[in-house]
Design a protein around this motif. Structure first.
Motif, PDB file in Angstrom:
ATOM      1  N   LEU A 165       0.785  -0.925  -0.254  1.00  0.00           N
ATOM      2  CA  LEU A 165      -0.117   0.298  -0.184  1.00  0.00           C
ATOM      3  C   LEU A 165       0.648   0.887  -0.273  1.00  0.00           C
ATOM      4  O   LEU A 165       0.910   2.355  -0.663  1.00  0.00           O
ATOM      5  N   GLN A 166       1.713   1.499   0.364  1.00  0.00           N
ATOM      6  CA  GLN A 166       3.008   2.404   0.211  1.00  0.00           C
ATOM      7  C   GLN A 166       3.298   2.288  -0.803  1.00  0.00           C
ATOM      8  O   GLN A 166       3.062   3.720  -1.130  1.00  0.00           O
ATOM      9  N   LEU A 167       3.485   1.915  -1.608  1.00  0.00           N
ATOM     10  CA  LEU A 167       4.610   1.697  -2.799  1.00  0.00           C
ATOM     11  C   LEU A 167       3.159   2.189  -3.446  1.00  0.00           C
ATOM     12  O   LEU A 167       3.891   2.875  -4.502  1.00  0.00           O
ATOM     13  N   VAL A 168       2.096   1.972  -3.865  1.00  0.00           N
ATOM     14  CA  VAL A 168       0.923   1.927  -4.455  1.00  0.00           C
ATOM     15  C   VAL A 168       0.463   2.939  -4.415  1.00  0.00           C
ATOM     16  O   VAL A 168       0.324   3.916  -5.384  1.00  0.00           O
ATOM     17  N   PHE A 169      -0.290   3.382  -3.054  1.00  0.00           N
ATOM     18  CA  PHE A 169      -0.644   4.302  -2.761  1.00  0.00           C
ATOM     19  C   PHE A 169      -0.259   5.841  -1.997  1.00  0.00           C
ATOM     20  O   PHE A 169      -0.317   6.757  -1.802  1.00  0.00           O
TER      21      PHE A 169
END
Length: 133
Positions: free
Chosen positions: A109-113
């Motif tokens: 989630l950190q990487l994508v959003f």
């Protein structure tokens, strides 16, 4: 530290098995010492009787049936203890797995959003995936 329980959870499966193993080794050494001396050693015999009473009482409570533990021969007691240790260890290992998957999901989630502040590098996300895998 903020999440000191995480480290405890990660080493708990190994710690449970090692503690049980060390207690069994100490018990075996005391019994062999008692048998090997041949003479009456009151302190050693009373220590063995007290420890046997504590183990019998504790295991009777954990197993759920006093007659099941106390009437078992040594081979059956080993089987009961092995089953108990494997269940506890499996529960701790499952907790570690849940922790690793949650870390992977949060990292994804950190990487994508970009949630939670700064985005991690791709190699960090890939490394988390490999570790969980």
């Amino acid at each position: 530290p903020k999440h000191s329980w995480v480290v405890s959870l990660q080493v708990a499966p190994i710690l449970v098995r090692e503690v049980i193993s060390n207690l069994l080794v100490v018990s075996d050494v005391l019994v062999l010492w008692s048998v090997g001396t041949g003479e009456q050693n009151g302190v050693l015999e009373s220590l063995l009787k007290v420890s046997q009473s504590i183990v019998n009482g504790g295991m009777s409570l954990i197993v759920g049936s006093p007659t099941k533990w106390r009437s078992a021969d040594p081979a059956q007691r080993q089987a009961i203890l092995a089953k108990l240790v494997s269940k506890v260890s499996l529960a701790f290992e499952s907790g570690v797995g849940v922790l690793l998957v949650a870390d992977l999901v949060f990292g994804f989630l950190q990487l994508v959003f970009g949630m939670g502040g700064q985005r991690p590098a791709w190699y960090e996300a890939l490394l988390k995936f490999v570790v969980v895998r």
